[in-house]
Design a protein around this motif. Structure first.
Motif, PDB file in Angstrom:
ATOM      1  N   TRP A  56       0.712  -1.291   0.177  1.00  0.00           N
ATOM      2  CA  TRP A  56       0.010  -0.096   0.110  1.00  0.00           C
ATOM      3  C   TRP A  56       0.982   1.182   0.083  1.00  0.00           C
ATOM      4  CZ3 TRP A  56      -4.256  -1.488  -1.806  1.00  0.00           C
ATOM      5  CH2 TRP A  56      -4.725  -2.836  -1.218  1.00  0.00           C
ATOM      6  N   TYR A  57       2.244   1.158   0.184  1.00  0.00           N
ATOM      7  CA  TYR A  57       2.890   2.405   0.285  1.00  0.00           C
ATOM      8  C   TYR A  57       2.867   2.988  -1.156  1.00  0.00           C
ATOM      9  CZ  TYR A  57       6.481  -0.620  -1.465  1.00  0.00           C
ATOM     10  OH  TYR A  57       7.275  -1.516  -2.234  1.00  0.00           O
ATOM     11  N   PHE A  58       3.320   4.048  -1.272  1.00  0.00           N
ATOM     12  CA  PHE A  58       3.031   5.085  -2.306  1.00  0.00           C
ATOM     13  C   PHE A  58       4.114   4.855  -3.364  1.00  0.00           C
ATOM     14  CE2 PHE A  58       4.763   8.946  -4.312  1.00  0.00           C
ATOM     15  CZ  PHE A  58       3.590   9.408  -4.956  1.00  0.00           C
ATOM     16  N   HIS A 186      -2.482  10.834  -2.217  1.00  0.00           N
ATOM     17  CA  HIS A 186      -2.771   9.167  -2.680  1.00  0.00           C
ATOM     18  C   HIS A 186      -2.993   8.259  -1.639  1.00  0.00           C
ATOM     19  CE1 HIS A 186      -1.181   5.658  -5.035  1.00  0.00           C
ATOM     20  NE2 HIS A 186      -0.773   5.228  -3.865  1.00  0.00           N
ATOM     21  N   HIS A 190      -5.951   5.647  -0.351  1.00  0.00           N
ATOM     22  CA  HIS A 190      -5.909   4.345   0.305  1.00  0.00           C
ATOM     23  C   HIS A 190      -6.932   4.193   1.364  1.00  0.00           C
ATOM     24  CE1 HIS A 190      -3.434   2.540  -2.507  1.00  0.00           C
ATOM     25  NE2 HIS A 190      -2.174   3.167  -2.024  1.00  0.00           N
ATOM     26  N   GLU A 222      -4.004   0.818  -6.910  1.00  0.00           N
ATOM     27  CA  GLU A 222      -2.973   2.110  -6.809  1.00  0.00           C
ATOM     28  C   GLU A 222      -3.329   3.079  -7.915  1.00  0.00           C
ATOM     29  OE1 GLU A 222      -0.633   2.633  -4.551  1.00  0.00           O
ATOM     30  OE2 GLU A 222      -1.020   0.557  -3.687  1.00  0.00           O
ATOM     31  N   HIS A 277       2.003  -0.654  -9.231  1.00  0.00           N
ATOM     32  CA  HIS A 277       1.706   0.721  -8.809  1.00  0.00           C
ATOM     33  C   HIS A 277       1.032   1.184 -10.208  1.00  0.00           C
ATOM     34  CE1 HIS A 277       3.611   0.247  -5.089  1.00  0.00           C
ATOM     35  NE2 HIS A 277       2.733   1.388  -4.613  1.00  0.00           N
TER      36      HIS A 277
HETATM   37 ZN   LIG Z   1      -0.446   3.325  -3.226  1.00  0.00          ZN
END
Ligand SMILES: [Zn+2]
Length: 306
Positions: A56-58, A186, A190, A222, A277
């Protein structure tokens, strides 16, 4: 972005001073992002990254970039990654102006999403945003700053080490205030996915998927977060606080952190099956789409071509 003097969110948790000390069972310092050579180790320094749901990180998945295993992407997976960023920004100085900026952008997202949810007969729940330095413990496990900002669905918090902004600027070539705002928006995207049940549905589906299929699904999730960031930017623009070049700097950030661009930069070639992503073009397209209309219905990345 004309952010100064605007409301700042109270939902910031500043954990920068106590990160690195926290209960890793024996010298948390060893997990600290060793910028400044605290742990020595010659040119290449290995970090242990223990991230659950790090997908889930950017930014990007370092294990993908480096051709490593699954550390960082799979729940419970740990793995080693190399800190090859070469950044020289030091360890997260208490940059109050930057903190104020983050708090203001967070407040803007609160206002925008509260309004959007209300218009749908729903109630928006403000997330917390945790500022950390080097490493952090979340409900999703331990995370290193090297993994970039991320959202943890388990505790409804966004985690951000603001040194990422320097990295964004210096390493990824994505400068500008609004590039940073996009990063935050962003992650908030989420959170919106979490509140609306999209994320849990994805996590369920993911269990029965192979890796390639899960990556494809991750891309859709994403891109939707990018589109939601665009929706936020749309309403922010309507408030008259965007400046010339703001949208361009967000779009450039979306381009610079596209899977294909990052992989080319980091390893010299691309592995499309590993994209999680979205390509530069996809990320720009969906950010722009959300920005243009401001409509959630234009952010359906979950079916059809992307
Ligand atoms: Zn993300």
């Amino acid at each position: 972005m004309l952010w100064k003097g605007r409301r700042q969110s109270d939902n910031i948790e500043d954990d920068r001073s106590d990160s690195g000390g926290g209960g890793l069972g024996g010298g948390g310092g060893q997990f600290r992002l060793p910028i400044g050579g605290r742990t020595g180790g010659g040119g290449s320094i290995f970090l242990v990254i223990l991230v659950v749901l790090a997908g889930w990180y950017f930014g990007f998945d370092p294990s993908t970039i480096l051709g490593g295993g699954d550390g960082g992407l799979l729940p419970g997976g740990g793995g080693q990654i190399t800190d090859n960023s070469g950044q020289d920004g030091g360890t997260a100085p208490a940059n109050d102006e930057m903190k104020q900026f983050v708090a203001t952008v967070l407040a803007e997202t609160e206002d925008t999403w509260t309004g959007i949810f209300k218009s749908q007969g729903l109630t928006y729940e403000d997330p917390k945003l945790v500022l950390f330095s080097g490493q952090v413990r979340s409900a999703c496990g331990f995370a290193s700053a090297a993994a970039g900002p991320f959202y943890c669905p388990g505790d409804h918090k966004v985690y951000l080490d603001m040194t990422f902004f320097q990295q964004l600027d210096q390493q990824f070539g994505a400068s500008g205030e609004f590039a940073r705002a996009y990063v935050i928006a962003h992650e908030i995207g989420h959170h919106v996915q979490n509140l609306t049940g999209i994320m849990s549905k994805f996590n369920q589906m993911r269990q029965s998927m192979g890796e390639v299929e899960a990556n494809q699904m991750s891309v859709r999730i994403e891109l939707q977060a990018d589109c939601f960031a665009g929706v936020w930017a749309h309403y922010t623009g309507q408030k008259g606080i965007l400046e010339q070049g703001d949208i361009e700097s967000a779009l450039n950030a979306a381009k610079q952190i596209g899977d294909d661009t990052l992989q080319k930069k980091m390893q010299g070639y691309v592995v499309p099956e590993s994209f999680n992503h979205g390509t530069s073009q996809q990320r720009q397209t969906w950010l722009a789409r959300g920005y243009k209309s401001g409509k959630l219905s234009d952010c359906n990345t979950l079916s059809g071509p992307i």
